[in-house]
Scaffold this motif. Structure first.
Motif, PDB file in Angstrom:
ATOM      1  N   ARG A  82       0.821  -1.215   0.000  1.00 16.38           N
ATOM      2  CA  ARG A  82       0.000   0.000   0.000  1.00 16.38           C
ATOM      3  C   ARG A  82       0.855   1.267   0.000  1.00 16.38           C
ATOM      4  N   THR A  83       2.113   1.156   0.415  1.00 17.62           N
ATOM      5  CA  THR A  83       2.987   2.334   0.468  1.00 17.62           C
ATOM      6  C   THR A  83       3.754   2.555  -0.838  1.00 17.62           C
ATOM      7  N   LEU A  84       3.678   1.618  -1.769  1.00 15.55           N
ATOM      8  CA  LEU A  84       4.497   1.712  -2.977  1.00 15.55           C
ATOM      9  C   LEU A  84       4.149   2.879  -3.894  1.00 15.55           C
ATOM     10  N   PRO A  85       2.897   3.398  -3.890  1.00 12.97           N
ATOM     11  CA  PRO A  85       2.670   4.618  -4.673  1.00 12.97           C
ATOM     12  C   PRO A  85       3.598   5.758  -4.285  1.00 12.97           C
ATOM     13  N   ALA A  86       4.050   5.768  -3.030  1.00 10.67           N
ATOM     14  CA  ALA A  86       4.977   6.820  -2.595  1.00 10.67           C
ATOM     15  C   ALA A  86       6.299   6.743  -3.338  1.00 10.67           C
ATOM     16  N   ALA A  87       6.601   5.573  -3.926  1.00  8.26           N
ATOM     17  CA  ALA A  87       7.824   5.422  -4.714  1.00  8.26           C
ATOM     18  C   ALA A  87       7.574   5.655  -6.199  1.00  8.26           C
ATOM     19  N   VAL A  88       6.417   5.238  -6.684  1.00  3.53           N
ATOM     20  CA  VAL A  88       6.125   5.333  -8.120  1.00  3.53           C
ATOM     21  C   VAL A  88       5.820   6.767  -8.544  1.00  3.53           C
ATOM     22  N   VAL A  89       5.021   7.463  -7.749  1.00  4.77           N
ATOM     23  CA  VAL A  89       4.535   8.793  -8.134  1.00  4.77           C
ATOM     24  C   VAL A  89       5.649   9.808  -8.365  1.00  4.77           C
ATOM     25  N   PRO A  90       6.645   9.931  -7.480  1.00  9.68           N
ATOM     26  CA  PRO A  90       7.678  10.930  -7.752  1.00  9.68           C
ATOM     27  C   PRO A  90       8.435  10.701  -9.054  1.00  9.68           C
ATOM     28  N   VAL A  91       8.609   9.446  -9.442  1.00  8.59           N
ATOM     29  CA  VAL A  91       9.302   9.153 -10.700  1.00  8.59           C
ATOM     30  C   VAL A  91       8.440   9.573 -11.880  1.00  8.59           C
ATOM     31  N   LEU A  92       7.141   9.261 -11.821  1.00  7.05           N
ATOM     32  CA  LEU A  92       6.234   9.654 -12.898  1.00  7.05           C
ATOM     33  C   LEU A  92       6.177  11.170 -13.050  1.00  7.05           C
ATOM     34  N   VAL A  93       5.970  11.859 -11.924  1.00  5.76           N
ATOM     35  CA  VAL A  93       5.805  13.319 -11.975  1.00  5.76           C
ATOM     36  C   VAL A  93       7.117  14.006 -12.346  1.00  5.76           C
ATOM     37  N   GLY A  94       8.216  13.577 -11.754  1.00  6.69           N
ATOM     38  CA  GLY A  94       9.504  14.191 -12.056  1.00  6.69           C
ATOM     39  C   GLY A  94       9.905  14.006 -13.500  1.00  6.69           C
ATOM     40  N   THR A  95       9.684  12.803 -14.021  1.00  6.67           N
ATOM     41  CA  THR A  95      10.022  12.532 -15.417  1.00  6.67           C
ATOM     42  C   THR A  95       9.144  13.349 -16.357  1.00  6.67           C
ATOM     43  N   ALA A  96       7.853  13.428 -16.046  1.00  8.07           N
ATOM     44  CA  ALA A  96       6.939  14.210 -16.894  1.00  8.07           C
ATOM     45  C   ALA A  96       7.289  15.690 -16.858  1.00  8.07           C
ATOM     46  N   ALA A 133       9.213  14.555   8.245  1.00 12.32           N
ATOM     47  CA  ALA A 133      10.201  15.382   7.538  1.00 12.32           C
ATOM     48  C   ALA A 133      11.027  14.529   6.579  1.00 12.32           C
ATOM     49  N   PHE A 134      11.407  13.326   7.020  1.00 13.26           N
ATOM     50  CA  PHE A 134      12.163  12.408   6.167  1.00 13.26           C
ATOM     51  C   PHE A 134      11.372  12.047   4.917  1.00 13.26           C
ATOM     52  N   VAL A 135      10.108  11.709   5.091  1.00 14.82           N
ATOM     53  CA  VAL A 135       9.273  11.305   3.960  1.00 14.82           C
ATOM     54  C   VAL A 135       9.094  12.462   2.985  1.00 14.82           C
ATOM     55  N   PHE A 136       8.802  13.654   3.502  1.00 11.80           N
ATOM     56  CA  PHE A 136       8.599  14.805   2.625  1.00 11.80           C
ATOM     57  C   PHE A 136       9.860  15.104   1.817  1.00 11.80           C
ATOM     58  N   VAL A 137      11.009  15.064   2.478  1.00 13.34           N
ATOM     59  CA  VAL A 137      12.263  15.408   1.798  1.00 13.34           C
ATOM     60  C   VAL A 137      12.665  14.333   0.789  1.00 13.34           C
ATOM     61  N   PHE A 138      12.712  13.064   1.237  1.00  7.54           N
ATOM     62  CA  PHE A 138      13.280  12.027   0.379  1.00  7.54           C
ATOM     63  C   PHE A 138      12.277  11.404  -0.590  1.00  7.54           C
ATOM     64  N   PHE A 139      11.010  11.245  -0.179  1.00  8.36           N
ATOM     65  CA  PHE A 139      10.021  10.676  -1.088  1.00  8.36           C
ATOM     66  C   PHE A 139       9.208  11.764  -1.781  1.00  8.36           C
ATOM     67  N   GLY A 140       9.540  13.006  -1.514  1.00 12.55           N
ATOM     68  CA  GLY A 140       8.916  14.127  -2.198  1.00 12.55           C
ATOM     69  C   GLY A 140       9.943  14.896  -2.997  1.00 12.55           C
ATOM     70  N   VAL A 141      10.683  15.767  -2.322  1.00 14.02           N
ATOM     71  CA  VAL A 141      11.615  16.664  -3.008  1.00 14.02           C
ATOM     72  C   VAL A 141      12.732  15.908  -3.718  1.00 14.02           C
ATOM     73  N   VAL A 142      13.445  15.047  -2.995  1.00 12.00           N
ATOM     74  CA  VAL A 142      14.606  14.369  -3.577  1.00 12.00           C
ATOM     75  C   VAL A 142      14.200  13.408  -4.689  1.00 12.00           C
ATOM     76  N   ALA A 143      13.188  12.577  -4.441  1.00 12.56           N
ATOM     77  CA  ALA A 143      12.790  11.583  -5.445  1.00 12.56           C
ATOM     78  C   ALA A 143      12.243  12.236  -6.714  1.00 12.56           C
ATOM     79  N   THR A 144      11.453  13.305  -6.560  1.00 12.78           N
ATOM     80  CA  THR A 144      10.848  13.946  -7.732  1.00 12.78           C
ATOM     81  C   THR A 144      11.878  14.754  -8.518  1.00 12.78           C
ATOM     82  N   THR A 145      12.603  15.612  -7.827  1.00 12.84           N
ATOM     83  CA  THR A 145      13.623  16.405  -8.532  1.00 12.84           C
ATOM     84  C   THR A 145      14.746  15.518  -9.050  1.00 12.84           C
TER      85      THR A 145
END
Length: 296
Positions: A11-25, A148-160
């Motif tokens: 159930r948590t795997l969308p947190a990994a897939v979404v930043p790649v999709l959005v960042g790549t797009a 804070a860890f999730v926002f930074v690494f699964f948000g900012v870092v993963a997407t950018t």
């Protein structure tokens, strides 16, 4: 095998897939490369997805291991924990976490060789942050810093980072699109920790939800979802890709989860909210990514 799959917490795997999709797009049309795919190098996107998924699975197993050996999961309400339930040994779960981190490291090494070796520093920081979330002598997840860890690494870092491996630059747009991604990933953790407040309190695990208390944690969750949708018009305008605003329509999927949280759902009743938040993040990410891609 079923236990390992459940222990990986799908159930948590969308947190990994979404930043790649959005960042790549977001990087589409900015890479300046010839050929199909609007300048996107497909294998780099695939490698970024491997890194993100392996890190997510790795942190889930590492969390299972560390909480299990501490006894935090002995009276857990929620999805199966391998060590706490006695389904798998602590050593086996630890090895599974290390294998997942190794997979992420190898894929990251390939991306670093193709772009810049500075990615190795980012990758090492991500793996260290994943391990020390609940591992080590002073886990920061027990001090209320998990969000804070999730926002930074699964948000900012993963997407950018997903955009960076395409265009080898960080732009205002790639930073902007990382915000809603990080907000929804954080909301996923907030629901998880809201459900676990009683058990975490008894175990001495001072998550942010424990520190805020039940009511303020619910308000925090709603605020994260609200800020996600408030950011969409800004992103659509900044990118000059108005189709990205189509992600606003996914707000209809947010209503059931928000309603359950505001109505005071507790314990096992919050498990469906966790799944609903994951689905919301995935659909939001897919729609936003499609809008960014088509408008590039």
């Amino acid at each position: 095998m079923n236990a390992w799959i459940e222990g990986a917490r799908p159930r948590t795997l969308p947190a990994a897939v979404v930043p790649v999709l959005v960042g790549t797009a977001a990087a589409a049309g900015m890479a300046g490369l010839e050929g199909a795919g609007k300048g996107i190098v497909a294998w780099r996107a695939g490698a970024a997805l491997v890194v993100a998924l392996a890190l997510q699975v790795g942190v889930n197993y590492a969390n299972d291991y560390s909480d299990g050996v501490r006894g935090t999961d002995d009276d857990r309400v929620g999805p199966l924990r391998l060590v706490g339930s006695g389904t798998k040994s602590a050593g086996a779960v630890k090895r599974a976490a290390l294998v997942a981190f190794a997979v992420a490291a190898v894929a990251g090494l390939v991306l670093a060789a193709a772009t810049t070796w500075w990615l190795l520093v980012v990758g090492a920081a991500a793996i260290a942050a994943a391990w020390f979330y609940t591992g080590g002598p002073r886990p920061y997840g027990y001090a209320g810093l998990g969000e804070a860890f999730v926002f930074v690494f699964f948000g900012v870092v993963a997407t950018t980072g997903s955009a960076f491996v395409q265009i080898e630059a960080v732009t205002p747009l790639t930073l902007a699109v990382s915000l809603p991604v990080g907000l929804l990933a954080t909301a996923l953790l907030v629901v998880n920790n809201l459900r676990d407040i009683p058990g975490d309190t008894a175990a001495g695990k001072r998550t942010l939800a424990v520190r805020l208390g039940d009511q303020r944690t619910r308000i925090f969750y709603v605020g994260l979802v609200l800020m996600t949708y408030l950011s969409v018009p800004f992103i659509a305008g900044l990118s000059a890709r108005p189709l990205a605003a189509a992600s606003l329509f996914t707000v209809v999927l947010a209503r059931p989860a928000v309603q359950r949280v505001l109505e005071g759902a507790r314990g096992p009743a919050l498990i469906p909210v966790l799944g609903a938040t994951g689905r919301l993040q995935l659909v939001f990410g897919v729609v936003m990514a499609a809008g960014l891609w088509l408008g590039a």
